[in-house]
Write a protein that holds these residues in place. Structure first.
Motif: not given
Length: 214
Positions: A182-210
């Motif tokens: 297979g021929i992999k399709l690639k992007s010419n844009a800068p590498h997006l890296g790993n997408h993270r959760l929206r900040l509000e979700y992380v804050v919510f989960i972290f607050t619950v754990l605290i």
């Protein structure tokens, strides 16, 4: 006694901060996401098949393709918006020769999905392309893919992210792509890296754990 109590409280606070830090790090590592991998598995242009000299073959200006979409994440799903495929040919791939649309869909954990179809290509200099492959050369088509994806983590979705990739597919005198893999399709844009959760979700989960740890 007062000093002993103070030291104990200090150790307790340090332990709490250390545990909270480890928890936050674990959450970040476990909840981050990665974009799907897109590749061209099969690509066939009957008009360029030298072994078939029939008039039907020469006048068959279709392109058959198999696109593979691979979600490599073991614990996160991917929801695709409408996928737009565009095919190009010619100098600098400046103009499209065909388009195709794949309806949006959901892809489960660690799953791959294939989409096969056939499109009519317009604007290709077929005689020149056939002459080139008949003389031992290859001709190249470009495949572009554009969509937006969001990731399902536990019971909620992240925000949408653009997924825009492309790749060149060399075709020989068999009318098929040269590479068996297979021929992999690639992007010419800068590498997006790993997408993270929206900040509000992380804050919510972290607050619950605290609160739970308290």
């Amino acid at each position: 006694m007062a000093e002993s109590g103070g030291e104990g409280c200090c150790r307790c606070c340090c332990s709490f901060i250390f545990t909270s830090g480890l928890t936050a790090l674990f959450m970040w590592l476990s909840l981050r996401t990665s974009k799907p991998t897109c590749s061209v598995q099969n690509f066939s242009v009957p008009a360029l098949n030298k072994t078939d000299n029939s008039t039907t073959a020469r006048n068959d200006h279709t392109i058959s393709f198999d696109i593979k979409l691979d979600n490599g994440m073991k614990d996160k799903g991917v929801c695709y918006d409408t996928i737009n495929l565009t095919f190009f040919y010619g100098q600098n791939y400046s103009f499209p020769i065909a388009t195709y649309t794949v309806p949006g869909f959901y892809q489960g954990h660690n799953k791959h999905t294939n989409r096969t179809a056939m499109v009519e290509a317009n604007g290709v200099p077929w005689e020149a392309a056939f002459e080139a492959v008949s003389n031992g050369s290859t001709v190249a088509f470009r495949v572009g893919l554009a969509t937006r994806v969001k990731f399902k983590i536990l019971t909620f979705y992240t925000k949408r992210h653009n997924l825009i990739v492309k790749g060149d597919v060399p075709v020989n005198d068999s009318g098929k792509k040269v590479n068996k893999k297979g021929i992999k399709l690639k992007s010419n844009a800068p590498h997006l890296g790993n997408h993270r959760l929206r900040l509000e979700y992380v804050v919510f989960i972290f607050t619950v754990l605290i609160i739970f740890l308290l």
